[in-house]
Scaffold this motif. Structure first.
Motif, mmCIF file in Angstrom:
data_model
loop_
_atom_site.group_PDB
_atom_site.id
_atom_site.type_symbol
_atom_site.label_atom_id
_atom_site.label_comp_id
_atom_site.label_asym_id
_atom_site.label_seq_id
_atom_site.Cartn_x
_atom_site.Cartn_y
_atom_site.Cartn_z
ATOM 1 N N LYS A 1 0.829 -1.212 0.000
ATOM 2 C CA LYS A 1 0.000 0.000 0.000
ATOM 3 C C LYS A 1 0.864 1.264 0.000
ATOM 4 O O LYS A 1 0.640 2.173 -0.796
ATOM 5 N N LEU A 2 1.855 1.298 0.871
ATOM 6 C CA LEU A 2 2.711 2.483 0.953
ATOM 7 C C LEU A 2 3.538 2.679 -0.318
ATOM 8 O O LEU A 2 3.731 3.807 -0.768
ATOM 9 N N MET A 3 4.007 1.578 -0.890
ATOM 10 C CA MET A 3 4.738 1.671 -2.158
ATOM 11 C C MET A 3 3.826 2.228 -3.250
ATOM 12 O O MET A 3 4.229 3.091 -4.027
ATOM 13 N N ALA A 4 2.603 1.709 -3.300
ATOM 14 C CA ALA A 4 1.645 2.139 -4.328
ATOM 15 C C ALA A 4 1.289 3.611 -4.181
ATOM 16 O O ALA A 4 0.985 4.288 -5.169
ATOM 17 N N LEU A 5 1.326 4.100 -2.948
ATOM 18 C CA LEU A 5 1.044 5.525 -2.708
ATOM 19 C C LEU A 5 2.239 6.406 -3.053
ATOM 20 O O LEU A 5 2.139 7.627 -2.997
ATOM 21 N N GLY A 6 3.360 5.779 -3.403
ATOM 22 C CA GLY A 6 4.517 6.535 -3.871
ATOM 23 C C GLY A 6 5.468 6.997 -2.786
ATOM 24 O O GLY A 6 6.292 7.880 -3.034
ATOM 25 N N LEU A 7 5.386 6.409 -1.603
ATOM 26 C CA LEU A 7 6.302 6.812 -0.538
ATOM 27 C C LEU A 7 7.725 6.369 -0.856
ATOM 28 O O LEU A 7 7.935 5.294 -1.419
ATOM 29 N N SER A 8 8.668 7.183 -0.472
ATOM 30 C CA SER A 8 10.079 6.844 -0.631
ATOM 31 C C SER A 8 10.464 5.856 0.471
ATOM 32 O O SER A 8 9.718 5.673 1.443
ATOM 33 N N VAL A 9 11.637 5.260 0.347
ATOM 34 C CA VAL A 9 12.097 4.317 1.369
ATOM 35 C C VAL A 9 12.184 5.000 2.737
ATOM 36 O O VAL A 9 11.705 4.451 3.725
ATOM 37 N N PRO A 10 12.780 6.206 2.855
ATOM 38 C CA PRO A 10 12.805 6.853 4.170
ATOM 39 C C PRO A 10 11.403 7.126 4.729
ATOM 40 O O PRO A 10 11.157 6.938 5.929
ATOM 41 N N GLU A 11 10.471 7.527 3.878
ATOM 42 C CA GLU A 11 9.098 7.775 4.330
ATOM 43 C C GLU A 11 8.415 6.475 4.752
ATOM 44 O O GLU A 11 7.710 6.434 5.763
ATOM 45 N N LEU A 12 8.656 5.431 3.968
ATOM 46 C CA LEU A 12 8.094 4.126 4.284
ATOM 47 C C LEU A 12 8.630 3.640 5.622
ATOM 48 O O LEU A 12 7.879 3.144 6.464
ATOM 49 N N ALA A 13 9.933 3.807 5.843
ATOM 50 C CA ALA A 13 10.549 3.400 7.112
ATOM 51 C C ALA A 13 9.910 4.126 8.286
ATOM 52 O O ALA A 13 9.613 3.518 9.320
ATOM 53 N N GLU A 14 9.668 5.420 8.114
ATOM 54 C CA GLU A 14 9.048 6.210 9.183
ATOM 55 C C GLU A 14 7.635 5.717 9.480
ATOM 56 O O GLU A 14 7.253 5.578 10.647
ATOM 57 N N GLN A 15 6.870 5.443 8.443
ATOM 58 C CA GLN A 15 5.489 4.975 8.622
ATOM 59 C C GLN A 15 5.420 3.607 9.302
ATOM 60 O O GLN A 15 4.494 3.331 10.059
ATOM 61 N N LEU A 16 6.402 2.753 9.006
ATOM 62 C CA LEU A 16 6.397 1.391 9.539
ATOM 63 C C LEU A 16 7.202 1.254 10.835
ATOM 64 O O LEU A 16 7.268 0.167 11.401
ATOM 65 N N PHE A 17 7.826 2.348 11.262
ATOM 66 C CA PHE A 17 8.644 2.355 12.487
ATOM 67 C C PHE A 17 9.796 1.351 12.406
ATOM 68 O O PHE A 17 10.035 0.577 13.332
ATOM 69 N N VAL A 18 10.484 1.366 11.254
ATOM 70 C CA VAL A 18 11.653 0.507 11.044
ATOM 71 C C VAL A 18 12.778 1.360 10.461
ATOM 72 O O VAL A 18 12.558 2.488 10.024
ATOM 73 N N GLY A 19 13.972 0.808 10.425
ATOM 74 C CA GLY A 19 15.092 1.489 9.803
ATOM 75 C C GLY A 19 14.974 1.447 8.291
ATOM 76 O O GLY A 19 14.211 0.656 7.724
ATOM 77 N N GLU A 20 15.754 2.298 7.627
ATOM 78 C CA GLU A 20 15.697 2.372 6.168
ATOM 79 C C GLU A 20 16.137 1.078 5.494
ATOM 80 O O GLU A 20 15.560 0.687 4.477
ATOM 81 N N LEU A 21 17.140 0.411 6.047
ATOM 82 C CA LEU A 21 17.580 -0.858 5.456
ATOM 83 C C LEU A 21 16.481 -1.912 5.547
ATOM 84 O O LEU A 21 16.264 -2.679 4.603
ATOM 85 N N THR A 22 15.784 -1.932 6.659
ATOM 86 C CA THR A 22 14.672 -2.872 6.815
ATOM 87 C C THR A 22 13.557 -2.531 5.833
ATOM 88 O O THR A 22 12.984 -3.421 5.194
ATOM 89 N N ALA A 23 13.260 -1.252 5.685
ATOM 90 C CA ALA A 23 12.217 -0.819 4.749
ATOM 91 C C ALA A 23 12.581 -1.218 3.320
ATOM 92 O O ALA A 23 11.731 -1.704 2.571
ATOM 93 N N LYS A 24 13.828 -1.031 2.973
ATOM 94 C CA LYS A 24 14.284 -1.394 1.628
ATOM 95 C C LYS A 24 14.145 -2.904 1.414
ATOM 96 O O LYS A 24 13.707 -3.357 0.356
ATOM 97 N N SER A 25 14.488 -3.678 2.435
ATOM 98 C CA SER A 25 14.364 -5.133 2.367
ATOM 99 C C SER A 25 12.905 -5.556 2.232
ATOM 100 O O SER A 25 12.580 -6.465 1.460
#
Length: 71
Positions: A20-44
């Motif tokens: 859902k977050l990817m489809a909404l166009g969030l960047s990896v840093p934004e996705l990480a913030e929304q999911l409460f994870v680090g950027e490497l985890t978000a990228k994974s």
């Protein structure tokens, strides 16, 4: 156009959140913030969803998300 998932693809709750977050166009840093994870985890997490769907194309990702009524 909405794409349906192949029957062999299993998306868990976290995968659906990421999709859902990817489809909404969030960047990896934004996705990480929304999911409460680090950027490497978000990228994974993004990579895992892309691998499950067999695409890294944003339009196809959006199409799957629409098909699942996530957006």
């Amino acid at each position: 156009m909405e794409k349906k998932l192949p029957e062999s693809v299993v998306l868990f709750e976290r995968d659906l959140q990421v999709l859902k977050l990817m489809a909404l166009g969030l960047s990896v840093p934004e996705l990480a913030e929304q999911l409460f994870v680090g950027e490497l985890t978000a990228k994974s997490l993004c990579k895992r969803v892309e691998e499950k769907l067999g695409t890294d194309n944003l339009e196809e990702i959006r199409s799957y998300a629409k098909g699942l009524r996530l957006i």
